[in-house]
Design an enzyme around this catalytic site. Structure first.
Site, PDB file in Angstrom:
ATOM      1  N   PRO A  53       0.844  -1.342   0.044  1.00 33.75           N
ATOM      2  CA  PRO A  53      -0.063   0.025  -0.003  1.00 33.75           C
ATOM      3  C   PRO A  53       0.831   1.405   0.107  1.00 33.75           C
ATOM      4  O   PRO A  53       1.603   1.572   0.737  1.00 33.75           O
ATOM      5  CB  PRO A  53      -0.814  -0.104   1.176  1.00 33.75           C
ATOM      6  CG  PRO A  53      -0.176  -1.092   1.920  1.00 33.75           C
ATOM      7  CD  PRO A  53       0.830  -2.095   1.223  1.00 33.75           C
ATOM      8  N   GLU A  54       0.646   1.915  -1.122  1.00 29.50           N
ATOM      9  CA  GLU A  54       1.196   3.538  -1.041  1.00 29.50           C
ATOM     10  C   GLU A  54       0.115   4.212  -1.011  1.00 29.50           C
ATOM     11  O   GLU A  54      -1.141   3.931  -0.651  1.00 29.50           O
ATOM     12  CB  GLU A  54       2.097   3.520  -2.213  1.00 29.50           C
ATOM     13  CG  GLU A  54       3.299   2.724  -2.121  1.00 29.50           C
ATOM     14  CD  GLU A  54       4.332   2.826  -3.142  1.00 29.50           C
ATOM     15  OE1 GLU A  54       4.333   3.913  -3.732  1.00 29.50           O
ATOM     16  OE2 GLU A  54       5.060   2.256  -3.548  1.00 29.50           O
ATOM     17  N   HIS A 110      -4.489 -13.976   9.412  1.00 25.18           N
ATOM     18  CA  HIS A 110      -3.596 -12.863  10.107  1.00 25.18           C
ATOM     19  C   HIS A 110      -4.328 -11.770  10.635  1.00 25.18           C
ATOM     20  O   HIS A 110      -3.963 -10.517  10.699  1.00 25.18           O
ATOM     21  CB  HIS A 110      -2.513 -12.270   8.956  1.00 25.18           C
ATOM     22  CG  HIS A 110      -1.761 -13.706   8.418  1.00 25.18           C
ATOM     23  ND1 HIS A 110      -0.862 -14.424   9.107  1.00 25.18           N
ATOM     24  CD2 HIS A 110      -1.813 -14.125   7.179  1.00 25.18           C
ATOM     25  CE1 HIS A 110      -0.398 -15.245   8.305  1.00 25.18           C
ATOM     26  NE2 HIS A 110      -0.617 -15.131   7.195  1.00 25.18           N
ATOM     27  N   ARG A 151       2.677  -9.522   7.830  1.00 29.57           N
ATOM     28  CA  ARG A 151       4.025  -9.123   8.129  1.00 29.57           C
ATOM     29  C   ARG A 151       4.077  -8.416   9.453  1.00 29.57           C
ATOM     30  O   ARG A 151       5.344  -8.056   9.815  1.00 29.57           O
ATOM     31  CB  ARG A 151       4.694  -8.814   6.987  1.00 29.57           C
ATOM     32  CG  ARG A 151       5.292  -9.747   6.268  1.00 29.57           C
ATOM     33  CD  ARG A 151       6.057  -9.458   4.844  1.00 29.57           C
ATOM     34  NE  ARG A 151       4.932  -9.418   3.950  1.00 29.57           N
ATOM     35  CZ  ARG A 151       5.248  -9.085   2.735  1.00 29.57           C
ATOM     36  NH1 ARG A 151       6.544  -9.054   2.210  1.00 29.57           N
ATOM     37  NH2 ARG A 151       4.305  -9.209   1.722  1.00 29.57           N
TER      38      ARG A 151
END
Length: 284
Positions: free
Chosen positions: A2-3, A96, A117
């Site tokens: 994601p930017e 997650h 992550r």
DNA sequence: GCCATAACCTGGGGGC
DNA sequence: TGCCCCCAGGTTATGG
């Protein structure tokens, strides 16, 4: 990953599906997801309970949900793999799933922070008088912010003794640009990633900023169409825009301008993709 | 004070 | 089949 465009899409989704709702319960399922909340998960949960969520805001890759009745805000960063999902309460937990937020209304949906992550996370912070969470006061405005100061950015480049891609990733100079959009904008501007920033003339800076805005707006236009359901689109895979990338991930494929095979070079523990013909290595 | 680099983290994928 | 290693990368801490 994601930017800025992806984060903006998420912000819009939160605006639609979460703003205005009152928190009843928060489950922190992984302590690392709230590591920026130094008082810990139980404190994070307790402080949110009973508060109404205000209008979602964003600066660069950070987004936050102000508490409507308190000078504080839930700050979110998606990191590399974070997702904010609005899911039916009875939907199975994601593998997650890190944080769950329930609301007191009867819409039947909850907010979930899912992150493989765990580079991302949520935290609660006081806000400055202009509504900015205090811990991100050092983050520069992003190029889609109407108050972004092009001239100050140019002067910042001129002052720095570094190279252009490092500068683009420096969030205190310009925010919201990550590895993908840096490579895309530099390809569009025909600039090598190691060009010293001190060599930038004002027209060159202006042109580069234009390309940054163009590529981000293009991504936003496509990403913005992909959440029209309860799902707050956050899969950082830059989804639909991925097939429009001209530089990133195109090692060995022909440059879309001149046909020369694109190259990948290791750079700061990651990669830079560029056209060796269009984006010449600066001399010296 | 400025700049460069390492560390954080996990799962997918390639090589053997 | 399974093991090992590389790779992805935004941010912060650390060191020069």
């Amino acid at each position: 990953m994601p930017e800025l465009p992806e984060v903006e899409v998420v912000r819009r989704g939160l605006e639609s599906w979460v703003s205005g709702r009152v928190v009843t319960e928060v489950d922190v399922l992984h302590p690392r997801a709230v590591r920026r909340h130094v008082a810990g998960g139980p404190d994070f949960a307790a402080r949110l309970k009973g508060h109404r969520i205000g209008e979602a805001r964003r600066r660069g890759k950070y987004l936050w949900l102000p508490l409507a009745d308190s000078p504080s805000a839930i700050l979110a960063h998606l990191g590399m793999s974070g997702q904010l999902l609005v899911q039916p309460e009875d939907a199975a937990d994601e593998k997650h799933l890190r944080i769950r937020v329930r609301f007191e209304d009867d819409l039947g949906t909850e907010l979930r922070f899912v992150d493989q992550r765990t580079f991302g996370g949520l935290s609660l912070h006081g806000t400055t008088p202009d509504g900015l969470p205090d811990v991100i006061a050092h983050i520069a405005r992003d190029p889609l912010d109407p108050a972004f100061d092009d001239e100050a950015f140019h002067q910042g480049l001129r002052r720095s003794r570094t190279t252009i891609k490092r500068a683009l990733l420096n969030q205190s100079l310009i925010s919201g640009v990550g590895n993908i959009y840096a490579d895309e904008a530099l390809w569009r501007a025909k600039l090598h990633y190691e060009r010293p920033t001190a060599t930038f003339t004002r027209p060159r800076t202006t042109e580069l900023l234009g390309h940054i805005r163009d590529v981000m707006n293009a991504a936003l236009a496509v990403g913005g169409t992909s959440f029209d359901s309860l799902y707050v689109n956050v899969n950082g895979e830059s989804g639909y825009f991925e097939r429009s990338l001209d530089a990133y991930g195109r090692e060995g494929e022909p440059c879309r301008r001149c046909g020369t095979p694109m190259r990948r070079r290791p750079w700061m523990n990651r990669s830079s993709y560029f056209c060796p013909r269009c984006q010449r290595v600066p001399r010296g």
